[in-house]
Design an enzyme around this catalytic site. Structure first.
Site, short mmCIF file in Angstrom:
data_model
loop_
_atom_site.label_atom_id
_atom_site.label_comp_id
_atom_site.label_asym_id
_atom_site.label_seq_id
_atom_site.Cartn_x
_atom_site.Cartn_y
_atom_site.Cartn_z
N ASN A 156 0.84 -1.19 0.00
CA ASN A 156 0.00 0.00 0.00
C ASN A 156 0.88 1.25 0.00
OD1 ASN A 156 0.71 0.64 2.77
ND2 ASN A 156 -0.68 -1.01 3.38
N ASP A 184 -4.32 -6.08 4.45
CA ASP A 184 -5.45 -6.83 4.99
C ASP A 184 -5.58 -8.21 4.35
OD1 ASP A 184 -6.43 -4.80 6.76
OD2 ASP A 184 -7.11 -3.71 5.00
N LYS A 197 8.61 -16.74 -11.01
CA LYS A 197 7.94 -15.55 -11.55
C LYS A 197 6.79 -15.96 -12.47
CE LYS A 197 8.61 -11.52 -14.49
NZ LYS A 197 9.53 -10.79 -15.38
N PHE A 205 -5.02 3.39 14.30
CA PHE A 205 -5.32 4.37 13.25
C PHE A 205 -6.40 3.82 12.34
CE2 PHE A 205 -1.71 6.39 14.89
CZ PHE A 205 -1.55 7.63 14.31
N LYS A 246 -14.39 0.72 14.92
CA LYS A 246 -13.06 0.14 15.10
C LYS A 246 -12.59 0.23 16.54
CE LYS A 246 -8.66 -0.04 12.65
NZ LYS A 246 -7.89 0.49 11.49
N LYS A 296 -11.60 -3.37 18.17
CA LYS A 296 -10.19 -3.65 18.50
C LYS A 296 -9.92 -3.53 20.00
CE LYS A 296 -9.52 -3.52 14.00
NZ LYS A 296 -9.43 -4.73 13.17
#
Length: 393
Positions: free
Chosen positions: A210, A280, A290, A322, A336, A340
């Site tokens: 990301n 995730d 490859k 976060f 969240k 969490k």
């Protein structure tokens, strides 16, 4: 703030941003500090020594062999006298000198002799700032204990747009004051901070990742160390230069590795701050060779939920997570918080200008069980202290 009895050395090197340092020197003196300015020869091409002498009410030193110098070995005298040294603007050239140990003028010899904290405020063209040479020099200087106030982004004097602007004088001043009057409310505490992204291999040359730069996590780790904490820094993929000799750094690559590193150190920590952006999902099976070009499909599986796992075993420890969102910010972040078992959620809309991945600033909403507080845009280093204040409270 009364800075009477404090001596601030300001080292000025040759960049167009020199004019901004006039405001810094003036403000520090108005607050009672003794301000001693040393300039490189190139810096005098932008602002004359007389300007800084007028603002500081002290003689400005440029020439190592100035015949008007005092009998005392002046660069050693000033190095001993200063309570903090700030180099603003710091050019790529001067950073390179410091990293290489070159002391060939008054300013470089004085900084090398300093035992006080040295705060570097870089300012240069974006391409220079992002060059391998400068990044290696900055990384080396950080590892030796030099402190940095990150440059801002915007239109540069050369016409380019990007990072490299000298931090605003007010921001530099705030960091100087923090160094003169360090807040040590985390002394004796251990803070575990995660930063950056993770990489999940598809084959030996490709991976899922990301856009996380690690800048927010690094800012929090710096702030915690500045405030006396022992910092365990679990680092995924980050921008170059994110390092500090005070951290106990654990480098990881995959989400599983980050999960293992965090859970292995929860029991050692008083505060866990999950600023990283782990993937995730990962491929259910990575190819051993490859994958050749052409159409192919990936079967994905869920990765470990690091924050939830830490929340289950945290006990009386504080957990900060976060939430990077693109819609329904407060609703998603509040959910969240409960899911969490966190004590604080730092939520930001990554589509907002000035927030999100890779920026030097952030715009967040802090959410805990008492409610939500929206904060204005601010540098990530400043936000780091706000987060630590909130958890400390």
């Amino acid at each position: 703030m009364n800075l009477k009895g404090k001596c601030v050395m300001v080292g000025v090197t040759g960049g167009i941003a020199v004019y901004k340092v006039c405001e810094l020197v003036s403000s520090l003196r108005k607050q009672g500090a003794e301000v001693c300015v040393a300039m490189t020869e190139n810096a005098t091409k932008f602002v004359s020594p007389l300007t800084f002498e007028t603002l500081s009410a002290n003689r400005v030193v440029v020439d190592m062999f100035d015949p008007a110098r005092e009998w005392e070995v002046e660069h050693i005298s000033l190095a001993k006298k200063a309570d903090v040294c700030v180099i603003a603007p710091c050019t790529a050239d001067f950073a390179g000198k410091l990293a290489a140990g070159i002391a060939d003028d008054f300013l470089s010899t004085t900084v090398m002799a300093c035992k006080c904290p040295v705060l570097i405020a870089p300012a240069m063209n974006t391409n220079m700032l992002e060059s391998a040479a400068y990044r290696d020099n900055e990384k080396l200087l950080r590892s030796r204990g030099y402190l940095f106030v990150d440059p801002g982004s915007g239109m540069l004097a050369c016409g380019d747009k990007g990072s490299g602007r000298l931090a605003e004088p007010k921001e530099i001043e705030e960091r100087v004051i923090e160094l003169l009057f360090p807040k040590k409310d985390y002394d004796g505490k251990t803070v575990l901070v995660t930063a950056g992204g993770t990489a999940e291999p598809i084959d030996p040359v490709r991976f899922i990742c990301n856009r996380s730069s690690g800048k927010m996590g690094f800012a929090i780790a710096l702030a915690a160390a500045d405030r006396g904490a022992q910092v365990i820094f679990v680092r995924g993929r980050t921008d170059a230069g994110i390092d500090d000799a005070r951290f106990e750094t654990i480098d990881v690559s995959t989400t599983r590795e980050m999960y293992d590193a965090v859970l292995a150190n929860v029991s050692r920590s008083d505060v866990i701050i999950k600023a990283a952006a782990p993937c995730d999902y990962r491929p259910r099976a990575a190819a051993k060779q490859k994958i050749k070009s052409g159409a192919f499909s990936l079967e994905l599986e869920k990765t470990e939920d690091i924050a939830a796992a830490a929340g289950k075993i945290k006990g009386g420890r504080k957990l900060v997570v976060f939430a990077a969102e693109t819609e329904n910010l407060e609703a998603n972040a509040s959910a969240k918080l409960l899911k969490k078992n966190a004590d604080l959620v730092v939520a930001n809309d990554v589509t907002a200008e000035g927030a999100g991945f890779g920026t030097d600033t952030n715009i967040v909403t802090l959410i805990d069980r008492r409610g939500a507080e929206k904060l204005p845009i601010m540098p990530k280093r400043q936000l780091a202290d706000v987060i630590l204040d909130r958890i400390s409270d």
